[in-house]
Design a protein around this motif. Structure first.
Motif, short mmCIF file in Angstrom:
data_model
loop_
_atom_site.label_atom_id
_atom_site.label_comp_id
_atom_site.label_asym_id
_atom_site.label_seq_id
_atom_site.Cartn_x
_atom_site.Cartn_y
_atom_site.Cartn_z
N VAL A 81 0.80 -1.40 0.05
CA VAL A 81 -0.01 0.00 -0.03
C VAL A 81 0.81 1.23 0.04
CG1 VAL A 81 -1.63 1.49 1.37
CG2 VAL A 81 -1.91 -1.12 1.02
N LYS A 82 1.86 1.27 0.93
CA LYS A 82 2.71 2.46 0.94
C LYS A 82 3.54 2.49 -0.24
CE LYS A 82 2.30 4.24 5.36
NZ LYS A 82 2.04 3.45 6.35
N SER A 83 4.04 1.47 -0.75
CA SER A 83 4.98 1.57 -1.74
C SER A 83 4.44 1.46 -3.15
CB SER A 83 5.83 0.45 -1.71
OG SER A 83 5.15 -0.86 -1.90
N VAL A 84 2.87 1.92 -2.85
CA VAL A 84 2.34 1.96 -4.15
C VAL A 84 2.25 0.99 -5.44
CG1 VAL A 84 1.36 4.25 -3.93
CG2 VAL A 84 3.20 4.00 -4.93
N ILE A 85 2.52 -0.40 -5.00
CA ILE A 85 2.34 -1.18 -6.10
C ILE A 85 1.17 -1.65 -6.53
CG2 ILE A 85 2.46 -3.85 -6.05
CD1 ILE A 85 4.99 -3.88 -4.70
N PHE A 86 1.10 -2.17 -7.92
CA PHE A 86 -0.07 -1.62 -8.82
C PHE A 86 -1.60 -1.74 -8.03
CE2 PHE A 86 -3.17 -3.95 -11.64
CZ PHE A 86 -3.77 -2.85 -12.04
N PRO A 87 -2.09 -2.75 -7.91
CA PRO A 87 -3.55 -2.70 -7.47
C PRO A 87 -3.78 -1.73 -6.18
CG PRO A 87 -2.89 -4.84 -6.86
CD PRO A 87 -1.55 -4.25 -7.56
N LEU A 88 -2.64 -1.50 -5.35
CA LEU A 88 -3.00 -0.75 -4.23
C LEU A 88 -2.42 0.85 -4.22
CD1 LEU A 88 -1.08 -3.68 -2.16
CD2 LEU A 88 -3.69 -3.25 -2.50
N HIS A 89 -2.40 1.16 -5.23
CA HIS A 89 -1.98 2.46 -5.40
C HIS A 89 -2.97 3.57 -5.43
CE1 HIS A 89 -3.26 1.49 -9.21
NE2 HIS A 89 -3.33 2.85 -9.41
N GLY A 90 -4.21 3.14 -5.13
CA GLY A 90 -5.19 4.09 -5.44
C GLY A 90 -5.12 5.43 -4.63
N TRP A 91 -4.70 5.14 -3.44
CA TRP A 91 -4.65 6.17 -2.54
C TRP A 91 -3.74 7.44 -3.00
CZ3 TRP A 91 -0.16 7.78 0.12
CH2 TRP A 91 0.87 6.87 0.12
N LEU A 92 -2.48 7.20 -3.62
CA LEU A 92 -1.55 8.23 -3.68
C LEU A 92 -2.02 9.60 -4.38
CD1 LEU A 92 1.26 8.89 -2.94
CD2 LEU A 92 1.92 7.78 -4.95
N PRO A 93 -2.50 9.23 -5.84
CA PRO A 93 -3.00 10.65 -6.61
C PRO A 93 -3.81 11.26 -5.81
CG PRO A 93 -2.79 8.44 -7.66
CD PRO A 93 -2.92 8.01 -6.60
N ASP A 94 -4.73 10.82 -4.88
CA ASP A 94 -5.72 11.55 -4.37
C ASP A 94 -5.08 12.19 -3.06
OD1 ASP A 94 -7.49 10.55 -5.94
OD2 ASP A 94 -9.02 9.58 -4.55
N ALA A 95 -4.11 11.74 -2.56
CA ALA A 95 -3.26 12.40 -1.49
C ALA A 95 -2.55 13.56 -1.89
CB ALA A 95 -2.37 11.28 -0.69
N MET A 96 -2.52 13.81 -3.20
CA MET A 96 -1.71 14.91 -3.68
C MET A 96 -2.56 16.19 -3.18
SD MET A 96 1.02 14.42 -4.58
CE MET A 96 1.24 12.76 -4.01
N ILE A 97 -3.78 16.14 -2.51
CA ILE A 97 -4.40 17.35 -2.12
C ILE A 97 -3.75 17.88 -0.90
CG2 ILE A 97 -5.99 15.99 -0.53
CD1 ILE A 97 -7.96 17.88 -2.66
N ALA A 98 -2.85 17.41 -0.35
CA ALA A 98 -2.17 17.66 0.74
C ALA A 98 -1.21 18.94 0.20
CB ALA A 98 -1.16 16.60 1.28
N PRO A 99 -0.79 19.81 1.50
CA PRO A 99 0.21 20.91 1.03
C PRO A 99 1.32 20.49 0.15
CG PRO A 99 -0.33 20.95 3.39
CD PRO A 99 -0.92 19.62 2.74
N THR A 100 2.13 20.98 -0.51
CA THR A 100 2.92 20.56 -1.54
C THR A 100 4.39 20.02 -0.69
OG1 THR A 100 2.33 21.95 -3.19
CG2 THR A 100 4.51 21.29 -3.35
N PRO A 101 4.51 20.73 0.31
CA PRO A 101 5.87 20.19 0.93
C PRO A 101 5.42 18.72 1.68
CG PRO A 101 5.31 22.51 1.70
CD PRO A 101 4.34 21.82 0.86
N VAL A 102 4.46 18.65 2.15
CA VAL A 102 3.86 17.34 2.53
C VAL A 102 3.88 16.27 1.28
CG1 VAL A 102 2.23 15.93 3.43
CG2 VAL A 102 2.54 18.14 4.32
N SER A 103 3.47 16.61 0.01
CA SER A 103 3.41 15.85 -1.00
C SER A 103 4.89 15.59 -1.11
CB SER A 103 2.89 16.29 -2.24
OG SER A 103 1.58 16.90 -2.00
N ALA A 104 5.73 16.26 -1.18
CA ALA A 104 7.31 16.42 -1.42
C ALA A 104 7.66 15.42 -0.68
CB ALA A 104 7.95 17.71 -1.21
#
Lengths: 493, 502, 118, 497
Positions: free
Chosen positions: D224-247
């Motif tokens: 999940v954390k290493s966003v391997i294929f079927p478990l990657h769904g959260w990461l693009p959505d999580a980009m809503i965080a402030p940019t330094p956090v995304s970074a």
């Protein structure tokens, strides 16, 4: 020395008698008496614990009747560990009650009753734990159920009475079942003393009637413990009772029911010929798994904060009973440990939910949005202990979950392990809802971000935070309860 | 092989970067000065390469620098940055520097008022450096790095004018080239897999016992990879878009050098990695020969159909590069020499042609062949240069084109490949068909109204005409003094001797 | 048949128990429910008392010379029943108190209706 | 060789420093932001210094270990650092400092700065805890804490989308966490302990189906954390965080923690040999390959810059796994270098994305036209990092990808070479149009970019410079390479420092 056991029961009982007498004028006096009684019995328990840890089991036959005949109070490792937990929580709840009850019950008279009943609870709970025979257990069980009903019903809310009555009816039914079971058991084995029973179990030839008797007892305790299909009384009772009482109900009372089941399972484990025993075990396991899932889903669907916590209790009891019913080494250990851990976590949760209710008079998550800023300490405790309930390391919920999981796998039940984890996963969701409401929803529709801090009084915060820290401490330094529980389990298996 | 250690290659390699220090200041003053500096640097490079020529002609290997990107121990992923130059490398660098020099001088006038001068000059110089990197690459790792860098740097050069056409062309170019580069990378990795190292200059690092199948795979991958740059038939889609779109000097280096780079890489692969013996044993030459022949025929026909002069020249480039590949792949000494000399010849004449086209446009003329009637009268110098270079392309005797085609044909006969000879001749015929009409129109047709409006005052500043004249002159001189030391043929002999192991 | 003749106390207790249980489950009326519980408890007490006959004797368990323990009843169940009756008393009393309260609040004792009101 | 002395104490100390800073900032939450900033940057500096103190020892292939207490029998809460863990800690603490500096400016007008810092530092401590974990249990402990602490950062904006994204993240992560816990329990029952040991601890004698199942649960847990294929769904959505956090979190800390976990599982719990025996390496390679290609394909379709970067992260991370699982020297070195280099490039990209947003308000790719002229410095840094991600020669990304490709060749896996190369091409496919847009297209508006404080441009340029330096200068990438080699030796020859 052995008289301590008696004193632990007597002192709060005396408190229950003195409190209404002395407290006629001022309710503070009643509070003081309750507090002193709780403190005294607590310190006695600490002393007792020291004795038991160094010398082993201590027992005290009342009136010098022989063990298999008379009433016996006894303290082994399990008892002592539970005693410490239960009475510490009781003490903290007593402290907490002061401010809370002041607001909840404006009439001084009812407050006095409250403290009187609280003292009764404080007497009955250790007595139940220390009871050396089944019948004494039943008596004290009835006693604290009664006190608990009264305390549930004491609240201002009309539903509280109804919830109280419901609890009373169900728990009395449970009590009757227990009594019936005890009667049957003593009919077939000739004794009610737990030690004697344990010894005789191995020599029983006609197993079936004994199993039936024990099953009936387990059903009775199941009602007290609110195990899944028997949990009907729990949500309302927990939801509408005054918060300190919810904490006791959820944190201690149902655990005591589980303790009863545990004692029964201890007896079952001793049986040499295991004809139907796996069947009973299986049923218990499935019931508890259903409880885990049902409770978690129920909690997810609730809106009311305290109801969420109540349903969560249904789920957590499932963990305890599952661990016990698996009756593998780790399973028993985990179940026993979870009794302690859940007691600490759930009482902390209910107390902090109570603090929110106390200050804001709001119950549903929708109304509570943004309270996290307004009451940072109370809500913070809620958030932290929630982590424990979800089972995130290093909080204590994790440790017991760990052992229960291991127990499931040890017993060759991978599916149950997955169910346990699934339950903890579901608990994330309701925990998340709480956290979202408390912290991440805009206050007042986002218009006003600055919220005046309006924190609960210190007398409430201190118990909350002690319990919160305890839930972390028990997670990190879990060796303390475990080393005694391990001895206990090793002795039994 | 005799080796000589000398840091000179590093200097040559780094020299073009020198300009990068000046351009930011200079372009603010005047663009012309930047252009002069860039031309000066090209000249300097050219001069610095010249002293190497006698050494390499004597068969020396100049070894300059080895930078290890990975320590040399058990874990050796061949990340060694090494510069070495043998005759082929120096030859290629020398040709490139020459073309660059011509284009740079031409730029002085041509790009007087361009937008983004800084970007242009920086990349123009940097590209030269990368070409040197490719020429002096001591192993495939180094070669690949600069190959890739060159690809990317080519993009802004093509898109320089930022018209939608240019941008589309650049896009096409980059997509083709990146795919090609990926295949090149795969080829490099395959070499590593088969040979266990990536060294060049060993004339066959692949072990002799390697199966023919895997060699075929390697060669096909290499052909497809390098073939994109050298615009082999199915991979040439970018070339006829990119050349017309780029500014004339850029087209000149694109057509003169970029395409050569692909051929250079492929020849290195064939002779340095696989080696002559294995090629001969497995009859692997056919893998390259066949597409080269197809390309010669088809692109020549396509060139004939184009009205736009630069497009026509671009298709012609595709065909001409295939001569080089054909020469290399026929595996006979003569054809190899023919291919190698054709690298230089083609580079110079095609650069001249493109520069002429640029000059015409600069003077206000049209790029369309159909609108060039009577142009010879208006800009005689330019059109004469065009004609000479064009005739050379066709292969009319005293010019260079004749020599290379002659060599190729004799080489093909040497290995009794008559089919190739026929197609070579057909290709020459076709090239006459697409070049001669231009000359004919320029000199012999009447100036009609269609002709672009070019002022009678003969817009021919020195900076524009001198490179053209030099280019045209070279393509004749090299044809006449074929054997002069330092001219392509002398290189070709040494190179083919070393490649073929004589 | 033999068994039924000897175990009539127990059989009665079981019948009583189920009557009580039936009441508890079936009737919606709260008071009847409490009655049901009471009957159940009584049944259990009866059962307990019946356990007291160890050797068939029916004397009070006052041991003095000449009386063997088989002649006496077992005192333990009796003591349990006394305690149990006390508990039941308390519970019933309190339950009835609550029922009164509920009636005051809701004006009904029908548990189905009450559940809907909750 | 295990070092004694005070050095091992640094391990818990680093974790502690972060946690304490978090609480310090929380205590001072009503104080002006300047104090928070100072505390944050200061603590980040201290952390970096502490981590660097260990470098000489690590360089000599030493290991430090420090047992705190026993959690469950024969499972301690214990810290230990070897090359791999050290590299991860170094990456984290270095970028941590940059992010702290960057955040000072980025979060200037934020509503809840104290909360931001509080959880950011909790995350940081947990990441270091993960890096220094001596056994699976300690790793799991900090892993779960990290999960929880990231949540408030994702929902920081408190908008409904943010809360939704946060919920998605938590649901994914907790599902992973439960799977992880199950696998821990099974491992414990199989081995009796959970220590990391090169070569693996799981017994060969265990039933293969159990081991396979265990591996699957582990993969679900860390996947999940290493966003391997079927478990990657959260990461693009999580980009809503402030940019330094995304970074820091979604380029470096959180996702790397997942990958680090997988590496630990592969190397120290299963061991590569057992993995091969069970044919699990094939599964893992397939999974990584799918993720590489799939992530890139998804990135091609994105219109939002940060989301595109997120998908790019998804694709890039799997290279690490790919490299290590190939179990060849170059492959392992490549994987480990990729771990290091991918983070520097991705953090640079995120920094630049944040800077672009701050300067021009652009967050959609479609609006990026003409940015090259408006904000040349930022776009310059962005271009370098983007080229690096593509794997362009002269940048850090090239070196790691080269090693990876070499590793694939050494293993004789042509298909994986194809995957690596086509992944690179796809990278080019979505980064180059972006650069093209920025440099060759006209801007839609005439508005000039706002000037930006050095606190934000500094980290952008520094990281971009690092991308170049690591790709160009041998002596710069000597350190990671040396460490990577040591790790590879350890992995392949079970050399336990």
């Amino acid at each position: 020395m052995e008289k301590i056991l008696l004193l632990i029961v007597i002192i709060p009982l005396m408190g229950a008698i003195i409190a209404p007498l002395l407290g006629q004028k001022k309710s503070q006096a009643a509070f003081m008496i309750a507090l002193i009684a709780a403190l005294l019995s607590w310190s006695l328990i600490v002393f007792l614990a020291g004795q038991v840890f160094s010398h082993g089991r201590i027992s005290y036959p009342l009136g010098n009747w022989g063990a298999s005949w008379g009433i016996e109070l006894a303290a082994d490792y399990l008892t002592v560990v539970l005693l410490l937990t239960v009475n510490s929580i009781g003490l903290l709840i007593t402290i907490y009650s002061y401010s809370y009850i002041e607001k909840l019950l404006p009439e001084a008279k009812r407050r006095i009753y409250y403290y009187c009943l609280l003292c009764m609870l404080l007497a009955a709970m250790p007595a139940f734990l220390m009871a050396g025979d089944l019948f004494t257990m039943f008596v004290y069980l009835s006693l604290f159920s009664l006190a608990a009903v009264a305390l549930i019903a004491i609240g201002r809310e009309r539903q509280a009475i109804l919830a109280g009555l419901r609890y009373l009816i169900l728990s009395t039914t449970g009590g009757v079942l227990i009594l019936l079971g005890i009667a049957l058991l003593s009919y077939f084995t000739g004794t009610m003393n737990l030690n004697e029973l344990t010894k005789r179990m191995a020599h029983i030839t006609n197993v079936k009637p004994v199993l039936v008797a024990i099953s009936i007892i387990i059903i009775g305790f199941g009602v007290k413990a609110a195990l899944f299909p028997l949990h009907l009384w729990l949500p309302d009772a927990h939801g509408f009772a005054p918060s300190p009482i919810s904490a006791i109900l959820s944190g201690i009372l149902i655990e005591l029911g589980a303790y009863g089941i545990l004692r029964c399972v201890f007896l079952l484990v001793q049986l040499k010929s295991r004809e139907i025993y796996p069947f009973i075990n299986n049923i218990l396991c499935w019931m508890s798994v259903l409880a885990i899932i049902y409770g978690a889903v129920g909690a997810i669907l609730q809106q009311d904060l305290k109801l969420i916590l109540a349903y969560s209790s249904v789920s957590q009891i499932g963990y305890i009973v599952l661990g016990i019913a698996l009756s593998s080494y780790y399973g028993l250990l985990g179940g026993m440990l979870h009794i302690i851990n859940h007691a600490v976590m759930k009482s902390a949760l209910f107390l902090s939910a109570g603090a929110l209710l106390y200050k804001t008079d709001k119950r549903t998550l929708k109304e509570l949005e943004g309270v996290g800023k307004q009451m940072p300490y109370s809500a913070g405790a809620l958030a932290l202990t929630g982590i424990a309930i979800v089972g995130i390391p290093p909080a204590c919920g994790f440790v017991s979950e760990w052992y229960i999981c291991m127990g499931a796998i040890q017993a060759g039940r991978m599916g149950f392990a997955i169910c346990v984890l699934g339950g903890s996963f579901l608990s994330t969701i309701y925990y998340l809802r709480i956290i979202n409401a408390l912290y991440f929803k805009p206050v007042n529709g986002g218009k006003d971000t600055r919220v005046a801090i309006n924190e609960a009084p210190l007398g409430m915060l201190v118990p909350i935070w002690i319990l919160t820290f305890a839930s972390l401490w028990l997670g990190i330094f879990n060796r303390w309860p475990l080393q005694w529980l391990e001895k206990m389990v090793a002795g039994i298996l | 092989m005799q080796t000589e250690y000398s840091p000179i290659l590093i200097f040559i390699f780094l020299l073009p970067f020198l300009g990068l220090a000046f351009y930011p200041v200079l372009v603010k003053r005047s663009i012309i000065w930047a252009a002069y500096v860039s031309a000066f640097i090209c000249a300097l490079c050219f001069l610095m390469i010249t002293p190497l020529i006698p050494q390499v002609l004597r068969g020396k290997l100049i070894v300059s620098s080895t930078i290890y990107f990975s320590p040399q121990n058990t874990f050796n992923p061949q990340m060694v940055f090494s510069l070495r130059a043998d005759a082929f490398g120096v030859y290629f660098a020398w040709v490139s520097a020459l073309v660059w020099l011509l284009a740079a001088v031409f730029s002085c006038e041509y790009l007087k008022q361009t937008a983004h001068p800084l970007r242009y000059f920086c990349l123009f110089s940097a590209c030269l450096s990368f070409v040197f990197g490719i020429a002096f690459a001591g192993n495939l790792f180094t070669l690949f790095i600069f190959y890739e860098l060159l690809t990317i740097s080519g993009y802004p050069l093509i898109a320089h004018e930022e018209t939608s056409q240019a941008k589309a062309a650049a896009k096409k170019y980059i997509i083709y080239s990146l795919l090609g580069d990926a295949l090149v990378l795969f080829t490099v990795l395959l070499v590593y897999y088969m040979a266990g190292n990536l060294e060049l200059h060993r004339r066959g690092t692949i072990p002799a016992q390697t199966g023919v199948e895997s060699l075929r795979l390697l060669l096909v991958c290499g052909l497809l990879g390098f073939g994109v740059k050298s615009a082999i038939m199915p991979l040439h889609g970018w070339i006829y878009e990119a050349h017309p779109a780029a500014p004339a000097p850029a087209s000149a280096v694109l057509s003169g050098v970029f395409v050569n780079v692909g051929a250079y890489g492929l020849i290195r692969l064939i002779y340095d990695v696989i080696g002559f013996r294995l090629m001969r044993q497995g009859a692997l030459g056919m893998i390259v020969v066949f597409p080269a022949l197809v390309t010669i025929l088809l692109t020549s026909i396509q060139a004939y159909n184009q009205d736009n002069l630069k497009r026509r020249l671009a298709y012609s480039t595709s065909a001409q590069i295939s001569y080089i590949l054909l020469g290399a792949a026929l595996l006979s000494p003569n054809s190899l020499q023919g291919g190698i000399i054709h690298m230089a010849y083609h580079a110079i004449m095609k650069a001249t042609l493109f520069l002429c086209a640029g000059a015409i446009v600069k003077a206000g003329g049209s790029e369309d062949v159909s609108r060039m009637n009577g142009l010879g009268a208006k800009m005689p110098l330019i059109m004469i240069a065009f004609s000479i270079a064009g005739l050379s392309l066709v292969g009319i005797p005293p010019t260079t084109g004749f020599i290379s085609k002659w060599m190729l044909a004799t080489g093909a006969l040497e290995v009794s490949d008559t089919g190739s000879v026929v197609i070579l001749l057909l290709g020459s015929l076709l090239s006459a068909l697409y070049i001669l009409p231009v000359i004919y129109a320029a000199f012999l047709k009447k100036d009609t109204d269609q002709t672009a409006d070019i002022s009678e005052t003969n817009y021919q500043p020195a900076a524009l005409t001198v490179p053209l004249i030099i280019g045209a002159a070279l393509s004749v001189l090299m044809g006449i003094f074929v054997n002069l030391p330092g001219f392509p043929f002398s290189f070709a002999r040494v190179i083919s001797a070393s490649f073929l192991g004589r | 048949m033999e068994f039924f003749l000897h175990a009539y106390y127990q059989i009665a207790a079981i019948i009583l128990f189920f009557i009580g249980f039936y009441l508890l489950i079936v009737t919606p009326n709260l008071i009847k429910k409490i009655l049901g519980i009471n009957i159940m408890e009584t049944a259990v007490f009866l059962f307990l008392i019946s356990l007291g006959r160890i050797g068939g004797g029916q004397r009070a368990p006052i041991l003095h010379e000449g009386i063997r323990w088989t002649e006496c009843v077992n005192p333990l169940p009796q003591h349990m029943v006394i305690l149990g009756v006390l508990m039941t008393l308390g519970v019933t009393g309190f339950a009835l108190f609550l029922v009164v309260k509920i009636y005051a609040h809701y004006r009904t004792l029908n548990s189905d209706k009450l559940r809907r009101m909750l | 060789m295990v070092c004694g002395g005070v050095f091992p104490l640094i391990l818990p100390l680093t974790v502690l420093v972060s946690y304490l800073t978090a609480f310090l900032i929380w205590i001072l939450r009503d104080k002006p932001a300047q104090i928070h900033n100072r505390a944050a940057v200061g603590s980040a500096l201290i952390n970096l210094a502490l981590v660097l103190c260990l470098l000489p020892g690590i360089w000599r292939e030493a290991a430090f270990s420090c047992n705190l207490f026993t959690f469950i029998p024969s499972v301690d809460i214990a810290f230990r650092v070897d090359g791999l863990g050290y590299l991860f800690a170094l990456i984290a603490s270095f970028y941590w400092l940059l992010t702290a500096i960057y955040s000072v400016e980025y979060m200037r007008n934020d509503k809840f700065p104290a909360r931001y810092w509080f959880f950011l530092f909790l995350c940081m401590g947990s990441v270091l805890g993960i890096a220094f974990a001596a056994n699976l249990f300690t790793l799991f402990l900090f892993y779960e804490i990290l999960t929880i602490c990231t949540y408030p950062l994702i929902v920081h904006a408190q908008t409904p989308q943010a809360i939704k994204a946060g919920r998605k993240y938590l649901v994914y992560s907790m599902a992973g966490g439960t799977a992880l816990m199950l696998s821990l329990v099974i491992t414990y029952l199989l081995c009796g302990h959970l220590d990391f040991r090169p070569g693996g601890i799981l017994p060969d004698s265990a039933s293969y189906s159990i081991l396979r199942l265990l591996f699957i649960t582990f993969m679900v847990g860390f996947g999940v954390k290493s966003v391997i294929f079927p478990l990657h769904g959260w990461l693009p959505d999580a980009m809503i965080a402030p940019t330094p956090v995304s970074a820091i979190l979604h380029a470096v800390a959180v996702v790397k923690a997942g990958v680090y976990g997988i590496l630990r599982i592969v190397i120290d719990i299963f061991g590569l040999q057992l993995l091969q025996k069970l044919h699990l390496n094939e599964w893992l390679l397939a999974l990584a390959g799918i993720t590489i290609i799939g992530g890139s394909l998804m990135a091609l379709r994105q219109t939002n810059l940060k989301k595109m970067l997120a998908y790019s992260t998804i694709s890039q991370l799997s290279y690490i796994i790919l490299g290590v699982v190939m179990a060849t020297p170059s492959g392992i070195i490549g994987g480990i270098l990729q771990m290091l280099y991918q983070s520097v490039m991705k953090i640079s990209l995120f920094f630049c994305a944040g800077a672009i947003y701050r300067q021009t308000g652009v967050s959609e790719i479609a609006d990026m036209g003409g940015l090259g002229e408006k904000i040349p410095l930022t776009m310059f840094a962005f271009s370098i990092a983007a080229l690096g991600t593509i794997g362009f020669p002269g940048t850090a990304g090239f070196i790691s990808k080269w090693y990876l490709a070499m590793g694939a060749m050494e293993a004789g896996r042509f298909f994986m070479v194809g995957v690596i190369i086509s992944g690179t091409l796809l990278n080019a496919g979505y980064y180059l149009p972006l650069l093209y847009k920025a440099f060759f297209q006209e801007s839609l508006t005439r508005q000039k970019g706002q000037a930006l404080s050095l606190l934000m441009t500094g980290p952008c340029l520094l990281t971009a410079g690092l991308v170049l330096a690591l790709g160009l200068c041998l002596w710069v990438h000597k350190l990671p390479l040396h460490l990577a080699q040591n790790i590879a030796e350890g992995v392949l020859y079970f050399k336990c420092p």
